[in-house]
Design an enzyme around this catalytic site. Sequence first.
Site, PDB file in Angstrom:
ATOM      1  N   LYS A  65     -16.826 -10.185  -5.630  1.00 49.02           N
ATOM      2  CA  LYS A  65     -15.898  -9.635  -6.629  1.00 49.02           C
ATOM      3  C   LYS A  65     -14.479  -9.972  -6.199  1.00 49.02           C
ATOM      4  O   LYS A  65     -13.962  -9.424  -5.227  1.00 49.02           O
ATOM      5  CB  LYS A  65     -16.049  -8.119  -6.771  1.00 49.02           C
ATOM      6  CG  LYS A  65     -15.235  -7.585  -7.934  1.00 49.02           C
ATOM      7  CD  LYS A  65     -14.752  -6.169  -7.764  1.00 49.02           C
ATOM      8  CE  LYS A  65     -13.502  -6.017  -6.974  1.00 49.02           C
ATOM      9  NZ  LYS A  65     -12.282  -6.662  -7.528  1.00 49.02           N
ATOM     10  N   GLU A  92     -13.449  -3.046   6.234  1.00 49.89           N
ATOM     11  CA  GLU A  92     -12.243  -3.521   6.937  1.00 49.89           C
ATOM     12  C   GLU A  92     -11.062  -2.902   6.208  1.00 49.89           C
ATOM     13  O   GLU A  92     -10.765  -3.294   5.077  1.00 49.89           O
ATOM     14  CB  GLU A  92     -12.140  -5.049   6.847  1.00 49.89           C
ATOM     15  CG  GLU A  92     -13.232  -5.805   7.556  1.00 49.89           C
ATOM     16  CD  GLU A  92     -13.023  -5.864   9.058  1.00 49.89           C
ATOM     17  OE1 GLU A  92     -11.972  -5.411   9.543  1.00 49.89           O
ATOM     18  OE2 GLU A  92     -13.930  -6.364   9.739  1.00 49.89           O
ATOM     19  N   CYS A 102      -2.944  -6.739   7.084  1.00 43.94           N
ATOM     20  CA  CYS A 102      -3.480  -5.514   7.679  1.00 43.94           C
ATOM     21  C   CYS A 102      -3.157  -5.383   9.175  1.00 43.94           C
ATOM     22  O   CYS A 102      -2.964  -4.290   9.668  1.00 43.94           O
ATOM     23  CB  CYS A 102      -4.980  -5.458   7.455  1.00 43.94           C
ATOM     24  SG  CYS A 102      -5.823  -6.913   8.086  1.00 43.94           S
ATOM     25  N   GLU A 122       0.549   3.378   6.630  1.00 47.00           N
ATOM     26  CA  GLU A 122       0.638   1.934   6.418  1.00 47.00           C
ATOM     27  C   GLU A 122       1.579   1.683   5.240  1.00 47.00           C
ATOM     28  O   GLU A 122       1.325   2.123   4.122  1.00 47.00           O
ATOM     29  CB  GLU A 122      -0.751   1.370   6.107  1.00 47.00           C
ATOM     30  CG  GLU A 122      -0.750  -0.135   5.995  1.00 47.00           C
ATOM     31  CD  GLU A 122      -2.095  -0.695   5.550  1.00 47.00           C
ATOM     32  OE1 GLU A 122      -2.661  -0.201   4.558  1.00 47.00           O
ATOM     33  OE2 GLU A 122      -2.575  -1.638   6.207  1.00 47.00           O
TER      34      GLU A 122
HETATM   35  P1  NAD Z   1      -7.723  -1.815  -2.659  1.00 46.66           P
HETATM   36  O1  NAD Z   1      -8.596  -0.911  -1.874  1.00 46.66           O
HETATM   37  O2  NAD Z   1      -6.942  -1.243  -3.767  1.00 46.66           O
HETATM   38  O3  NAD Z   1      -8.591  -2.987  -3.319  1.00 46.66           O
HETATM   39  C1  NAD Z   1      -9.394  -3.850  -2.555  1.00 46.66           C
HETATM   40  C2  NAD Z   1     -10.457  -4.457  -3.440  1.00 46.66           C
HETATM   41  O4  NAD Z   1     -11.344  -3.427  -3.870  1.00 46.66           O
HETATM   42  C3  NAD Z   1      -9.927  -5.105  -4.726  1.00 46.66           C
HETATM   43  O5  NAD Z   1     -10.717  -6.230  -5.016  1.00 46.66           O
HETATM   44  C4  NAD Z   1     -10.129  -4.015  -5.768  1.00 46.66           C
HETATM   45  O6  NAD Z   1     -10.255  -4.554  -7.080  1.00 46.66           O
HETATM   46  C5  NAD Z   1     -11.452  -3.434  -5.288  1.00 46.66           C
HETATM   47  N1  NAD Z   1     -11.734  -2.055  -5.698  1.00 46.66           N
HETATM   48  C6  NAD Z   1     -10.863  -1.054  -5.953  1.00 46.66           C
HETATM   49  N2  NAD Z   1     -11.544   0.083  -6.229  1.00 46.66           N
HETATM   50  C7  NAD Z   1     -12.860  -0.222  -6.148  1.00 46.66           C
HETATM   51  C8  NAD Z   1     -14.065   0.518  -6.308  1.00 46.66           C
HETATM   52  N3  NAD Z   1     -14.055   1.824  -6.624  1.00 46.66           N
HETATM   53  N4  NAD Z   1     -15.241  -0.112  -6.122  1.00 46.66           N
HETATM   54  C9  NAD Z   1     -15.287  -1.422  -5.784  1.00 46.66           C
HETATM   55  N5  NAD Z   1     -14.180  -2.192  -5.631  1.00 46.66           N
HETATM   56  C10 NAD Z   1     -12.990  -1.590  -5.799  1.00 46.66           C
HETATM   57  O7  NAD Z   1      -6.792  -2.560  -1.610  1.00 46.66           O
HETATM   58  P2  NAD Z   1      -5.629  -3.633  -1.879  1.00 46.66           P
HETATM   59  O8  NAD Z   1      -4.403  -2.932  -2.310  1.00 46.66           O
HETATM   60  O9  NAD Z   1      -6.165  -4.728  -2.735  1.00 46.66           O
HETATM   61  O10 NAD Z   1      -5.436  -4.249  -0.415  1.00 46.66           O
HETATM   62  C11 NAD Z   1      -4.533  -3.740   0.502  1.00 46.66           C
HETATM   63  C12 NAD Z   1      -5.262  -2.968   1.580  1.00 46.66           C
HETATM   64  O11 NAD Z   1      -6.232  -3.800   2.184  1.00 46.66           O
HETATM   65  C13 NAD Z   1      -4.341  -2.543   2.704  1.00 46.66           C
HETATM   66  O12 NAD Z   1      -4.630  -1.218   3.072  1.00 46.66           O
HETATM   67  C14 NAD Z   1      -4.694  -3.487   3.833  1.00 46.66           C
HETATM   68  O13 NAD Z   1      -4.434  -3.000   5.118  1.00 46.66           O
HETATM   69  C15 NAD Z   1      -6.146  -3.685   3.606  1.00 46.66           C
HETATM   70  N6  NAD Z   1      -6.606  -4.920   4.252  1.00 46.66           N
HETATM   71  C16 NAD Z   1      -7.421  -4.807   5.343  1.00 46.66           C
HETATM   72  C17 NAD Z   1      -7.847  -5.955   6.012  1.00 46.66           C
HETATM   73  C18 NAD Z   1      -8.753  -5.866   7.223  1.00 46.66           C
HETATM   74  O14 NAD Z   1      -9.352  -6.873   7.580  1.00 46.66           O
HETATM   75  N7  NAD Z   1      -8.875  -4.741   7.889  1.00 46.66           N
HETATM   76  C19 NAD Z   1      -7.429  -7.203   5.570  1.00 46.66           C
HETATM   77  C20 NAD Z   1      -6.579  -7.273   4.465  1.00 46.66           C
HETATM   78  C21 NAD Z   1      -6.187  -6.107   3.807  1.00 46.66           C
END
Ligand code: NAD
Length: 488
Positions: A184, A258, A292, A391
Amino acid sequence: MSESCSALSSNVRHHFFIDGDWVSSHSDQRHTIVSPSTETPFMTVPLADATDVERAVAAARRAFDQGPWPRLSGTERATYLKRLTHELRQRLPLLAQLWTDQVGAPISFAQKLTPFGASRFEFFASLAEQYEFEDWRSTQRGRACVRRVPVGVAALIAPWNATFPIVSQKIAAALAAGCTMVVKSPPECPFDALIIAECAAAAGIPPGVLNVITAGREAGAQLVQSREIDKISFTGSVATGQWIQRAATDRLARATLELGGKSAAILLDDVDLPAALAALTPFTMPFSGQICFAQTRLLVPRHRHDEIVATYAQIVAGMKVGDPHAPDTAIGPVLNAAQRERVRGYIERGIAEGATLVTGGTGNAGFERGFYVEPTVFSRVTSTMTIAREEIFGPVVSILPYGSVDQAIEIANDSDYGLSGSVYGRDEERAFEIACRLRTGNVGINGVEIAPNVPFGGMKRSGIGREGGREGLEAYLETQAVFVPGAA
Ligand code: NAD
């Protein structure tokens, strides 16, 4: 339309990849991609609905239950992965350009990091060749074959900030393990996984093994809740990760999470400051702090606080802020207006809670258009302040003074997060000992590194499980023991 978007194939621009075919979305919902640097809409893309999710999951399920992929040997799967890598390498310049166009990553940053995506496929191809997918052990009655088999159908969910390397790591490991999958993509960054699908098709990976849709929250949630999904690998925010973990627990699906970070870089009293800052600075606010593992808390000896603050702030004030397409830009915009307001809110909070604003602030860095935030440094920050705890996901760094090394470790560990960290000092043995006392999944000595053969992931609220390395492959495997009577 941007140059990179016009270089995309019509399939990648307009379709999803399901069961080996490029298919139109069932729904007429679309997402508009807005350029973070100009604030102008430049492309709309289809979004999946429940029917699209069901189609993709059904294809992956069929390919797992009836198709050849899970039953191939590791060496056979590696052949496909190598072909896929070859295809991907030819598209790396386009993927870097897209990273800049879609979400505003500086082009120099994107060009440096896109090869990491391809190296993930290369690594998992060679691991699939070498990995012992089964071994025999003697038992009382005879012997047992301990098999490490693919966990099943995986849902791979990536965030917008670093979609290509993140999704590459997930797809490469899942393919190497013999899983089938539904990826996705985030609506803000939809093309990367579809380009990988194009490479998978060119590499001859059987239909249904890799399916790619672009979807928002609602359809993402449907994917996670599908009873046909055996494993979820999610990268994103803590809030979504918690929701996914609950949904997975309900039906005992496996989940790797993650999540976010608030990583600390400890500068020791014997630090070689110019060398340390040269190594550390690019990781303090990479991609405007929207990574992240950004090292957003600098812990410095109290007696060197002012000297370090002055040197670091001077470097930050000299960073070129501007159009992410320019090769010398160090800091581009943040993703969108909501993200910019969120970051500005944290800066205001830092000032209100008594931190010293050294450089930057809530200004727009002199740009009339584009979601710019001035790179910002706070000094004399304490662990209780919001800017040291949450964060921010923006170009904001906090400098915290410490007295003793024990106190530095205590401050570093005084966080809900535990993703990354780093320690800087001339005595590397001492730095190593200190690194081992940090409660984070990764720690660098005199620098920050991520490597395909080394596990990456978080402790505490930064996540559950690891990606990368053997551990990353094993996250997509189940163990089965088959007992065979007779002589051992
Ligand atoms: P987010 O949680 O809003 O979204 C992440 C993904 O999940 C997107 O594809 C979104 O469409 C999807 N999503 C949202 N709600 C969902 C649900 N209920 N069910 C299934 N999928 C769903 O995060 P974001 O704003 O896109 O990304 C930023 C965050 O990601 C930051 O907190 C960052 O630290 C973290 N991040 C972590 C890593 C790591 O490896 N630890 C790497 C990159 C980013």
